[in-house]
Scaffold this motif. Sequence first.
Motif, PDB file in Angstrom:
ATOM      1  N   PRO A 126       7.299  26.699  -0.939  1.00 47.44           N
ATOM      2  CA  PRO A 126       7.978  26.263   0.411  1.00 47.44           C
ATOM      3  C   PRO A 126       7.545  25.235   0.353  1.00 47.44           C
ATOM      4  CG  PRO A 126       8.441  28.614   0.634  1.00 47.44           C
ATOM      5  CD  PRO A 126       7.108  28.509  -0.588  1.00 47.44           C
ATOM      6  N   PRO A 127       8.028  23.927   1.504  1.00 45.15           N
ATOM      7  CA  PRO A 127       7.160  23.116   1.815  1.00 45.15           C
ATOM      8  C   PRO A 127       5.860  23.185   2.750  1.00 45.15           C
ATOM      9  CG  PRO A 127       9.324  23.375   3.068  1.00 45.15           C
ATOM     10  CD  PRO A 127       9.067  23.842   1.614  1.00 45.15           C
ATOM     11  N   LEU A 128       5.140  22.226   2.392  1.00 45.82           N
ATOM     12  CA  LEU A 128       3.993  22.221   3.888  1.00 45.82           C
ATOM     13  C   LEU A 128       5.067  22.236   5.402  1.00 45.82           C
ATOM     14  CD1 LEU A 128       1.497  19.130   2.791  1.00 45.82           C
ATOM     15  CD2 LEU A 128       1.684  22.498   2.550  1.00 45.82           C
ATOM     16  N   GLY A 129       4.545  22.700   6.446  1.00 45.53           N
ATOM     17  CA  GLY A 129       4.839  22.981   8.188  1.00 45.53           C
ATOM     18  C   GLY A 129       5.380  21.807   8.539  1.00 45.53           C
ATOM     19  N   SER A 130       4.297  20.945   7.622  1.00 44.70           N
ATOM     20  CA  SER A 130       4.348  19.459   8.845  1.00 44.70           C
ATOM     21  C   SER A 130       3.584  18.637   8.083  1.00 44.70           C
ATOM     22  CB  SER A 130       3.679  19.654  10.370  1.00 44.70           C
ATOM     23  OG  SER A 130       1.991  19.907  10.388  1.00 44.70           O
ATOM     24  N   HIS A 143       0.946  -1.462  -0.094  1.00 43.66           N
ATOM     25  CA  HIS A 143      -0.038  -0.211  -0.082  1.00 43.66           C
ATOM     26  C   HIS A 143       0.980   1.315  -0.235  1.00 43.66           C
ATOM     27  CE1 HIS A 143       1.166  -0.599   4.438  1.00 43.66           C
ATOM     28  NE2 HIS A 143       0.593   1.390   4.485  1.00 43.66           N
ATOM     29  N   ALA A 144      -0.066   2.379  -0.768  1.00 42.21           N
ATOM     30  CA  ALA A 144       1.298   3.219   0.163  1.00 42.21           C
ATOM     31  C   ALA A 144      -0.019   4.614   0.069  1.00 42.21           C
ATOM     32  CB  ALA A 144       1.578   4.001  -1.741  1.00 42.21           C
ATOM     33  N   GLN A 145       0.362   5.822   0.518  1.00 37.73           N
ATOM     34  CA  GLN A 145      -0.395   6.405   0.926  1.00 37.73           C
ATOM     35  C   GLN A 145      -0.010   7.897   0.023  1.00 37.73           C
ATOM     36  OE1 GLN A 145      -2.120   6.988   3.604  1.00 37.73           O
ATOM     37  NE2 GLN A 145      -2.093   9.377   3.801  1.00 37.73           N
ATOM     38  N   GLN A 146      -0.549   8.144  -0.523  1.00 35.07           N
ATOM     39  CA  GLN A 146      -0.572   9.421  -1.407  1.00 35.07           C
ATOM     40  C   GLN A 146      -0.946  11.152  -1.202  1.00 35.07           C
ATOM     41  OE1 GLN A 146      -3.050   8.750  -5.430  1.00 35.07           O
ATOM     42  NE2 GLN A 146      -1.361   6.362  -5.340  1.00 35.07           N
ATOM     43  N   GLY A 147      -1.136  11.620  -2.062  1.00 39.48           N
ATOM     44  CA  GLY A 147      -1.534  13.011  -1.381  1.00 39.48           C
ATOM     45  C   GLY A 147      -0.535  13.710  -0.744  1.00 39.48           C
ATOM     46  N   THR A 148       0.652  14.193  -0.728  1.00 40.88           N
ATOM     47  CA  THR A 148       1.210  14.537   0.173  1.00 40.88           C
ATOM     48  C   THR A 148       2.986  14.139  -1.235  1.00 40.88           C
ATOM     49  OG1 THR A 148       1.142  14.065   2.514  1.00 40.88           O
ATOM     50  CG2 THR A 148       2.937  15.728   1.667  1.00 40.88           C
ATOM     51  N   ARG A 149       3.557  15.419  -1.379  1.00 39.04           N
ATOM     52  CA  ARG A 149       4.623  15.761  -2.833  1.00 39.04           C
ATOM     53  C   ARG A 149       6.141  15.399  -1.986  1.00 39.04           C
ATOM     54  NH1 ARG A 149       3.618  20.425  -5.082  1.00 39.04           N
ATOM     55  NH2 ARG A 149       4.934  21.581  -3.991  1.00 39.04           N
ATOM     56  N   HIS A 150       7.164  14.714  -2.506  1.00 35.64           N
ATOM     57  CA  HIS A 150       7.987  14.509  -2.002  1.00 35.64           C
ATOM     58  C   HIS A 150       9.111  15.944  -1.027  1.00 35.64           C
ATOM     59  CE1 HIS A 150       9.670  15.399  -6.484  1.00 35.64           C
ATOM     60  NE2 HIS A 150      10.575  16.076  -5.177  1.00 35.64           N
ATOM     61  N   PRO A 162       1.346  15.088   8.850  1.00 38.17           N
ATOM     62  CA  PRO A 162       1.149  13.831  10.271  1.00 38.17           C
ATOM     63  C   PRO A 162       1.726  12.398   9.517  1.00 38.17           C
ATOM     64  CG  PRO A 162      -0.456  14.827   9.266  1.00 38.17           C
ATOM     65  CD  PRO A 162       0.727  15.221   8.006  1.00 38.17           C
ATOM     66  N   PHE A 163       1.545  11.366  10.609  1.00 41.76           N
ATOM     67  CA  PHE A 163       1.160  10.408  10.603  1.00 41.76           C
ATOM     68  C   PHE A 163       2.364   9.871   9.398  1.00 41.76           C
ATOM     69  CE2 PHE A 163      -3.459  11.955  10.495  1.00 41.76           C
ATOM     70  CZ  PHE A 163      -3.459  10.805  12.179  1.00 41.76           C
ATOM     71  N   MET A 164       4.360  10.619   9.932  1.00 40.37           N
ATOM     72  CA  MET A 164       4.747  10.455   8.918  1.00 40.37           C
ATOM     73  C   MET A 164       5.151   8.621   8.546  1.00 40.37           C
ATOM     74  SD  MET A 164       6.952  12.095   7.044  1.00 40.37           S
ATOM     75  CE  MET A 164       8.572  12.290   7.518  1.00 40.37           C
ATOM     76  N   GLN A 165       4.751   7.650   9.528  1.00 39.52           N
ATOM     77  CA  GLN A 165       5.652   6.128   9.890  1.00 39.52           C
ATOM     78  C   GLN A 165       4.139   6.037   8.423  1.00 39.52           C
ATOM     79  OE1 GLN A 165       3.776   7.743  11.988  1.00 39.52           O
ATOM     80  NE2 GLN A 165       1.215   6.635  12.889  1.00 39.52           N
ATOM     81  N   ARG A 166       3.496   6.349   8.138  1.00 41.30           N
ATOM     82  CA  ARG A 166       2.520   6.011   6.620  1.00 41.30           C
ATOM     83  C   ARG A 166       3.022   6.720   5.624  1.00 41.30           C
ATOM     84  NH1 ARG A 166      -3.939   8.137   8.030  1.00 41.30           N
ATOM     85  NH2 ARG A 166      -3.961   7.506  10.014  1.00 41.30           N
ATOM     86  N   HIS A 167       4.563   7.272   5.568  1.00 43.57           N
ATOM     87  CA  HIS A 167       4.707   8.063   4.472  1.00 43.57           C
ATOM     88  C   HIS A 167       6.609   7.045   4.215  1.00 43.57           C
ATOM     89  CE1 HIS A 167       1.559  10.534   2.743  1.00 43.57           C
ATOM     90  NE2 HIS A 167       1.949  10.847   4.472  1.00 43.57           N
ATOM     91  N   PHE A 168       6.664   6.888   5.493  1.00 42.48           N
ATOM     92  CA  PHE A 168       8.824   6.223   5.521  1.00 42.48           C
ATOM     93  C   PHE A 168       8.127   5.196   6.274  1.00 42.48           C
ATOM     94  CE2 PHE A 168       9.375  10.497   4.343  1.00 42.48           C
ATOM     95  CZ  PHE A 168      10.886  10.327   3.694  1.00 42.48           C
ATOM     96  N   ARG A 169       8.499   3.820   5.798  1.00 42.98           N
ATOM     97  CA  ARG A 169       8.938   2.243   6.782  1.00 42.98           C
ATOM     98  C   ARG A 169       9.901   2.713   7.266  1.00 42.98           C
ATOM     99  NH1 ARG A 169       9.401  -1.375   1.389  1.00 42.98           N
ATOM    100  NH2 ARG A 169      10.192   1.017   0.815  1.00 42.98           N
ATOM    101  N   GLN A 170      10.493   2.292   7.967  1.00 41.10           N
ATOM    102  CA  GLN A 170      12.116   2.053   9.001  1.00 41.10           C
ATOM    103  C   GLN A 170      12.549   1.549   8.173  1.00 41.10           C
ATOM    104  OE1 GLN A 170      11.861   2.881  11.843  1.00 41.10           O
ATOM    105  NE2 GLN A 170      14.170   3.094  11.384  1.00 41.10           N
ATOM    106  N   GLN A 171      12.793   0.841   7.302  1.00 38.74           N
ATOM    107  CA  GLN A 171      13.979   0.760   5.932  1.00 38.74           C
ATOM    108  C   GLN A 171      13.846   2.129   5.236  1.00 38.74           C
ATOM    109  OE1 GLN A 171      11.709  -2.117   3.528  1.00 38.74           O
ATOM    110  NE2 GLN A 171      13.091  -1.335   2.075  1.00 38.74           N
ATOM    111  N   ASP A 172      13.023   3.236   5.251  1.00 39.22           N
ATOM    112  CA  ASP A 172      13.048   4.356   4.104  1.00 39.22           C
ATOM    113  C   ASP A 172      14.201   5.500   5.292  1.00 39.22           C
ATOM    114  OD1 ASP A 172      10.999   2.829   2.333  1.00 39.22           O
ATOM    115  OD2 ASP A 172      10.096   3.318   3.084  1.00 39.22           O
ATOM    116  N   ASP A 228      -0.218  14.496  -7.700  1.00 37.58           N
ATOM    117  CA  ASP A 228       0.593  15.394  -7.740  1.00 37.58           C
ATOM    118  C   ASP A 228       2.028  16.037  -7.469  1.00 37.58           C
ATOM    119  OD1 ASP A 228       0.954  18.650  -8.472  1.00 37.58           O
ATOM    120  OD2 ASP A 228      -0.061  19.045  -6.803  1.00 37.58           O
ATOM    121  N   ASP A 229       2.664  15.329  -8.144  1.00 37.33           N
ATOM    122  CA  ASP A 229       3.742  15.178  -7.928  1.00 37.33           C
ATOM    123  C   ASP A 229       5.078  15.127  -8.957  1.00 37.33           C
ATOM    124  OD1 ASP A 229       6.620  15.254  -6.377  1.00 37.33           O
ATOM    125  OD2 ASP A 229       6.597  13.112  -5.525  1.00 37.33           O
TER     126      ASP A 229
END
Length: 929
Positions: free
Chosen positions: A161-165, A107-114, A167-177, A398-399
Amino acid sequence: MDATSSMLLSALCFQYWGKAKAATHAAQWHLLAYHSLDVAAVCQIYLERSPGLLAWLKQELAVADSDAIISWLVFWLALHDLGKFSLTFQAQRADIMSTLQGAAPEHAQQGTRHDSLGMQCWNEHILPLAESEQWFGDADSDLDLGLVWWARAVTGHHGQPPLGSVPFMQRHFRQQDVEAAKQFASAAQRLLLSPAAAAIPGRCGARFDSISQALSWWAAGLSVLCDWIGSNADFFGYHERAELSLEAYWRKAVAQARRALDSSGALPSPSPRGLGFEQLFPSISQPSPLQNWAIQVPLEAGPQIHLLEDVTGAGKTEAAVMLAYRLMTEAGAEGFFIGLPTMATANAMYGRIGEVYARLFSDPRASLVLAHGGRKLVEDFAASVIAAGKDEGGSPFDDESATRRCQRWLADHNKRALLAPAGIGTVDQALLAALQSKHQSLRLLGLARKVLIVDEVHACDPYMQRTLEALLEFHARAGGSAILLSATLPMRMKSALLRAFARGCRATAVPPQSLHYPLASSWASAAPSALSEAAVATRPDVRRSVRVRYESDRASVLQGIAQALAAGHCVAWIRNTVADALDAHAEMAALWPAERITLFHARFALGDRLDIEQDVLARFGRDSAPAQRSGRLLIATQVAEQSLDVDFDLLVTDLAPIDRLIQRAGRLRRHVRDAAGQRLLAPGAQDQRGEPWLWVYGPAWAEEPEADWFKKAFPKVARVYEHHGQLWLTARALQGGVLSMPDDARTLIEAVFGDDVDLPSALQYGANQAEGKAYGDASQAAQNSVKLAKGYVREGLEWAADSVAPSRLGEDTIEVLLGRWKGDALIPWCDRSTAHDWAYSTVKVAKRLIAAAVPPATPARQAALAAQMALLPGGGQWVVLLIMDEQAQGFQARATGVAKPGAAARETLWIYDKAAGLRTANDAEENKA
């Protein structure tokens, strides 16, 4: 071999892709670690070859070591794509992810750019790593706030500028990431961050946060530029496997970056010293008084601003170029950008600068880039600055890829002019550097250290003026200088512009005092307590008096024009709207042969407009002869108001504010001629065409007008010039029947725009509303403008596009590409067998009129349209392709527009021809009648 070079090529950070192409390409992806070094290498070479920018950064950071500054920024650029280590980004190409990591994403969380993911990755993971490994020594942890500004600048390489924050970064980054990002960041620190660079935060001490906050604007622009160049696969080929260690690949990337920068056209070019005015302008035998001032005025080092006020025809352009050349050779400036009020004035300026710019630079490759220039120029410059490279494709959401972002930005040719050593364009392209608009930081970087020349400054409305003030503050802070030109400049406007520039230098400007005209005013950061105000003499051949006829009867205006044409004179009638110009053309065509009337306004395809512009210059310009001029009429809008070197025997103009009328009057008897219109070139020659007359067509004069005095007579213009009190004051100033220039200039301007003018009571309410709107417009500009002290951070508006924080208030417009059907084949309107025929076929139209074209009815034409759209930048998503079909009534096409938000789309039939331009069928029918 150190820890970096000995890193196993199977390391975790090599299991991530950074760029990808379609599966049809031989190499489908480029490793993220390698791409990150590509971008960092571009930064290295760009800074090495930008001595002025490097010197300014050293000054701001108080670091004398150039290598340390370069190392500092190179390290940060290597971290620009931290967000691409996320599952969210990698899952966009599950096929590549599966190959590199051995498994497709579940699965992959979408909606937030890199970009925003990268910023959050820095905050949560990389900054703690940097502290634990003491990347920046044992510096106080309070310096972390300063480091955040550099991280935000480089991760914000999407142009905002990137977004200020997140949330739920673990949905975007696995531990190996997370581990891969940390591994790469740590390796980049060892490879790229020298001990001297690492010591910069500690050396800056308590100043580090505020310095970093201010510099983040230009660091962000550098990040965008380096990412674009470093993403060009023509120079940085794709590597699908980790064949080289990071250290070995770094050496390769640096070599590739040298070639890429050599081809970019974006590097500064030195100027040869010791050139005199006669060498820059060999065709001018005797410099004007203003030009002599520019030759002789003492210059300080560092940022400075010069305001040149003189009459039309006094040679302000050449004076500004001479002064810019001296600033480049004596005060450290690196190139120039000339911003003009309209496209037509930009084209005219190119004709004047095109002959001299090559003498201003030592490197013959230094490019002069013009926004929307002449035919040869469009082709020359279409690939002259930052080639975008081949599009590697988009992403599921949107990336956008760097290449696609680059293509989109450069699809508007105006923007290229900001990156070249010498650029000419509309002032809007510079103003957007100070607004919350996408890629504003890249514009700031493009202008940094250059001489910003703004012509016709008086043409700025309150919104534009406030935006220009913000730009001047930024420009001064980056070590740039400014030259502002105007035939007429109110004192309060001059004071505000000087104050803004001084703020950028962290100083206070001395307020202007002199009421002399012409006048050259100078302020320099090196001598902040002094404002030089030099009275300048007027060249005899531009000193004159003009008789004024104020006329309210339309029939008399038409008859007067017809009589002048019948007597063999050439005439111009400058109108305030396209609709009024079309009306005048229809009326005069009933009184005078239509083939002897030229219509010139902004709603022509670019190629046709350039043709008309050249025809106007040939018929009425400096070298025109009696056979070309006699009995010819030009009906034009404000496109002919400024910077066109044309000359008419009789000038008729609709009533406009006094500064505009003075500009228009500058096209009356501009060159010395005999009675037949032949140019007289002998020194001291006198014009033999009799007394010059300026006709002003306006409402009937009244000492005590009604509230609708202007609107009742000119309903179509009522919202073009909204302060009808200023129009009445202008009309009152004209009742004396004579304009004497330059003697009356300052008095006329202050009589209309001064703080102490009195208005009739009936006009006061409308004036209060107009002034309230002006304050509101200025306030909106302040809200839309970026704030130097706040640093590169997102607040308020979404920085999605230029139109979100526009450079001018007014209608939202869109580029319409005109084509025509040839059977079922689709060809550009301006079919000239060049590589840029679609650029020549472009016209800008209000979105409320044309938002979308009505699709063709047949499958064959639908397929042809789709094929052409696919060839346009971004698949044509930023333009409307309006394809004309030839009918008995002419070339026609249907389009839909939306009159106001929330309203239903309305379909309109549009007609186009080279004589009248783009107009609705209703317009054409009314004018025919």
